[in-house]
Design an enzyme around this catalytic site. Structure first.
Site, PDB file in Angstrom:
ATOM      1  N   CYS A  39       0.653   1.997  -7.726  1.00 24.22           N
ATOM      2  CA  CYS A  39       2.009   1.433  -7.688  1.00 24.22           C
ATOM      3  C   CYS A  39       2.334   0.557  -8.888  1.00 24.22           C
ATOM      4  O   CYS A  39       3.478   0.142  -9.043  1.00 24.22           O
ATOM      5  CB  CYS A  39       2.193   0.618  -6.411  1.00 24.22           C
ATOM      6  SG  CYS A  39       1.107  -0.815  -6.363  1.00 24.22           S
ATOM      7  N   ASP A  41       1.291  -2.476  -9.387  1.00 26.24           N
ATOM      8  CA  ASP A  41       1.227  -3.902  -9.070  1.00 26.24           C
ATOM      9  C   ASP A  41      -0.056  -4.520  -9.628  1.00 26.24           C
ATOM     10  O   ASP A  41      -1.026  -3.817  -9.908  1.00 26.24           O
ATOM     11  CB  ASP A  41       1.279  -4.109  -7.546  1.00 26.24           C
ATOM     12  CG  ASP A  41       2.652  -3.792  -6.986  1.00 26.24           C
ATOM     13  OD1 ASP A  41       3.609  -3.753  -7.777  1.00 26.24           O
ATOM     14  OD2 ASP A  41       2.755  -3.561  -5.779  1.00 26.24           O
ATOM     15  N   CYS A  68       3.134  -6.253  -3.792  1.00 28.58           N
ATOM     16  CA  CYS A  68       3.970  -6.145  -2.603  1.00 28.58           C
ATOM     17  C   CYS A  68       3.588  -7.226  -1.598  1.00 28.58           C
ATOM     18  O   CYS A  68       2.620  -7.957  -1.772  1.00 28.58           O
ATOM     19  CB  CYS A  68       3.794  -4.768  -1.992  1.00 28.58           C
ATOM     20  SG  CYS A  68       2.159  -4.579  -1.266  1.00 28.58           S
ATOM     21  N   CYS A 112      -3.078  -1.572  -1.282  1.00 33.03           N
ATOM     22  CA  CYS A 112      -2.652  -2.975  -1.440  1.00 33.03           C
ATOM     23  C   CYS A 112      -3.844  -3.892  -1.162  1.00 33.03           C
ATOM     24  O   CYS A 112      -4.072  -4.865  -1.882  1.00 33.03           O
ATOM     25  CB  CYS A 112      -1.511  -3.304  -0.493  1.00 33.03           C
ATOM     26  SG  CYS A 112      -0.201  -2.061  -0.456  1.00 33.03           S
TER      27      CYS A 112
END
Ligand code: FES
Length: 157
Positions: A39, A41, A68, A112
Protein backbone atom coordinates in the site's frame (compact mmCIF):
# COMPACT_ATOMS: atom_id res chain seq x y z
CA UNK A 1 -28.47 -0.84 5.14
CA UNK A 2 -27.15 -2.57 8.24
CA UNK A 3 -23.39 -2.53 8.60
CA UNK A 4 -21.76 -5.21 10.72
CA UNK A 5 -18.64 -3.90 12.41
CA UNK A 6 -16.27 -6.60 13.57
CA UNK A 7 -14.82 -6.64 17.06
CA UNK A 8 -11.42 -5.93 15.54
CA UNK A 9 -12.66 -2.84 13.72
CA UNK A 10 -14.44 -1.62 16.83
CA UNK A 11 -11.29 -2.16 18.92
CA UNK A 12 -9.20 -0.30 16.31
CA UNK A 13 -11.65 2.57 16.42
CA UNK A 14 -11.37 2.74 20.22
CA UNK A 15 -7.57 2.51 20.15
CA UNK A 16 -7.39 5.41 17.72
CA UNK A 17 -9.21 7.55 20.24
CA UNK A 18 -6.18 7.37 22.50
CA UNK A 19 -3.13 6.00 20.68
CA UNK A 20 -0.23 5.09 22.99
CA UNK A 21 3.46 5.84 22.54
CA UNK A 22 3.11 7.90 19.39
CA UNK A 23 5.99 10.13 18.35
CA UNK A 24 9.71 10.32 17.99
CA UNK A 25 11.91 9.10 20.86
CA UNK A 26 14.84 11.45 21.10
CA UNK A 27 17.01 9.19 23.28
CA UNK A 28 16.31 5.89 21.50
CA UNK A 29 18.91 3.14 21.22
CA UNK A 30 17.60 1.87 17.91
CA UNK A 31 15.09 2.74 15.24
CA UNK A 32 13.52 0.68 12.48
CA UNK A 33 11.72 2.00 9.43
CA UNK A 34 9.78 -0.02 6.90
CA UNK A 35 7.51 0.61 3.97
CA UNK A 36 4.76 -1.65 2.72
CA UNK A 37 4.94 -2.73 -0.93
CA UNK A 38 1.21 -3.52 -0.69
CA UNK A 39 0.00 0.00 0.00
CA UNK A 40 3.01 2.34 0.19
CA UNK A 41 2.47 3.16 3.86
CA UNK A 42 5.44 3.64 6.18
CA UNK A 43 6.06 3.04 9.84
CA UNK A 44 8.99 3.80 12.11
CA UNK A 45 9.59 2.35 15.56
CA UNK A 46 12.03 3.55 18.19
CA UNK A 47 13.30 1.30 20.99
CA UNK A 48 14.97 2.15 24.27
CA UNK A 49 16.59 -0.70 26.18
CA UNK A 50 17.37 -1.16 29.83
CA UNK A 51 18.77 -3.95 31.94
CA UNK A 52 16.57 -6.05 34.20
CA UNK A 53 17.80 -9.07 36.16
CA UNK A 54 20.97 -9.12 34.10
CA UNK A 55 19.06 -9.15 30.78
CA UNK A 56 18.67 -6.48 28.15
CA UNK A 57 14.98 -5.69 27.85
CA UNK A 58 12.87 -3.11 26.06
CA UNK A 59 12.21 -0.22 28.38
CA UNK A 60 10.11 1.89 25.99
CA UNK A 61 8.93 1.77 22.39
CA UNK A 62 7.37 4.53 20.34
CA UNK A 63 6.23 4.84 16.74
CA UNK A 64 5.41 7.23 13.97
CA UNK A 65 3.25 6.19 11.08
CA UNK A 66 2.22 7.29 7.65
CA UNK A 67 -0.14 4.40 7.58
CA UNK A 68 -3.71 3.36 7.88
CA UNK A 69 -5.72 3.24 11.06
CA UNK A 70 -5.04 -0.46 11.54
CA UNK A 71 -1.26 0.07 11.45
CA UNK A 72 -1.54 2.89 13.98
CA UNK A 73 -3.76 0.85 16.32
CA UNK A 74 -1.51 -2.22 16.12
CA UNK A 75 1.62 -0.08 16.67
CA UNK A 76 -0.05 1.53 19.66
CA UNK A 77 -0.86 -1.88 21.14
CA UNK A 78 2.53 -3.35 20.23
CA UNK A 79 4.54 -0.57 21.84
CA UNK A 80 2.72 -1.31 25.09
CA UNK A 81 3.19 -5.08 24.78
CA UNK A 82 6.92 -4.72 24.14
CA UNK A 83 7.74 -3.17 27.50
CA UNK A 84 9.91 -5.54 29.51
CA UNK A 85 10.43 -8.00 26.64
CA UNK A 86 13.90 -9.31 25.85
CA UNK A 87 15.16 -8.97 22.30
CA UNK A 88 14.49 -12.68 21.72
CA UNK A 89 10.94 -12.45 23.10
CA UNK A 90 10.20 -9.38 20.99
CA UNK A 91 11.64 -10.96 17.85
CA UNK A 92 9.38 -14.00 18.31
CA UNK A 93 6.18 -11.91 18.21
CA UNK A 94 4.11 -12.16 15.05
CA UNK A 95 1.93 -9.40 13.64
CA UNK A 96 -1.10 -11.19 15.11
CA UNK A 97 0.51 -11.34 18.54
CA UNK A 98 1.51 -7.68 18.36
CA UNK A 99 -2.14 -6.77 17.84
CA UNK A 100 -2.82 -7.97 21.42
CA UNK A 101 -6.27 -7.06 22.72
CA UNK A 102 -7.33 -5.65 19.35
CA UNK A 103 -8.02 -9.24 18.37
CA UNK A 104 -7.16 -11.21 15.26
CA UNK A 105 -6.16 -9.03 12.32
CA UNK A 106 -8.44 -9.83 9.35
CA UNK A 107 -6.66 -11.28 6.29
CA UNK A 108 -7.25 -8.10 4.27
CA UNK A 109 -5.40 -6.10 6.95
CA UNK A 110 -2.58 -8.48 7.80
CA UNK A 111 -0.02 -6.41 5.89
CA UNK A 112 -0.85 -3.49 8.20
CA UNK A 113 0.22 -5.60 11.18
CA UNK A 114 3.25 -6.82 9.26
CA UNK A 115 4.32 -3.21 8.84
CA UNK A 116 4.54 -2.95 12.64
CA UNK A 117 6.29 -6.30 12.90
CA UNK A 118 8.76 -5.25 10.19
CA UNK A 119 9.63 -1.96 11.87
CA UNK A 120 10.13 -3.79 15.17
CA UNK A 121 12.39 -6.41 13.59
CA UNK A 122 14.41 -3.76 11.80
CA UNK A 123 14.90 -1.92 15.09
CA UNK A 124 15.81 -5.18 16.86
CA UNK A 125 18.33 -5.95 14.14
CA UNK A 126 20.06 -2.73 14.96
CA UNK A 127 18.06 -0.60 12.50
CA UNK A 128 19.99 2.54 13.04
CA UNK A 129 21.39 3.86 16.26
CA UNK A 130 20.24 7.37 16.26
CA UNK A 131 20.62 10.60 18.02
CA UNK A 132 18.00 13.23 17.60
CA UNK A 133 19.84 15.02 14.83
CA UNK A 134 21.25 11.96 13.07
CA UNK A 135 18.04 10.34 11.93
CA UNK A 136 15.30 12.47 10.39
CA UNK A 137 11.69 11.88 11.26
CA UNK A 138 9.35 10.29 8.73
CA UNK A 139 8.00 13.74 8.09
CA UNK A 140 11.52 15.03 7.35
CA UNK A 141 12.15 12.12 5.02
CA UNK A 142 8.95 12.71 3.12
CA UNK A 143 10.08 16.26 2.43
CA UNK A 144 13.45 15.17 1.05
CA UNK A 145 13.93 14.67 -2.66
CA UNK A 146 13.45 11.13 -3.93
CA UNK A 147 16.62 9.10 -3.74
CA UNK A 148 17.63 10.31 -0.31
CA UNK A 149 14.95 8.34 1.50
CA UNK A 150 16.21 5.05 2.92
CA UNK A 151 13.27 2.82 3.63
CA UNK A 152 13.30 -0.94 4.00
CA UNK A 153 10.47 -2.53 2.07
CA UNK A 154 8.89 -5.65 3.42
CA UNK A 155 8.60 -8.61 1.07
CA UNK A 156 5.18 -8.71 -0.61
CA UNK A 157 2.65 -10.65 1.47
FE1 FES B 1 -1.24 0.35 4.41
FE2 FES B 1 -2.71 -0.59 6.37
S1 FES B 1 -3.37 -0.10 4.36
S2 FES B 1 -0.60 -0.24 6.39
Amino acid sequence: MNLVVSDFEENVRKALGQPQNQGEMTDADSVGTVGSPDCGDMLRMWLKFTEKDGKKVIDRATFQSFGCQTAIAVASMATELLKGKTIEQARALSAQELSGDLGAIPPMKIHCGQLVEGALRHALDGGAVETKSAVPTLSDEMKQPAGKVKINFLPPS
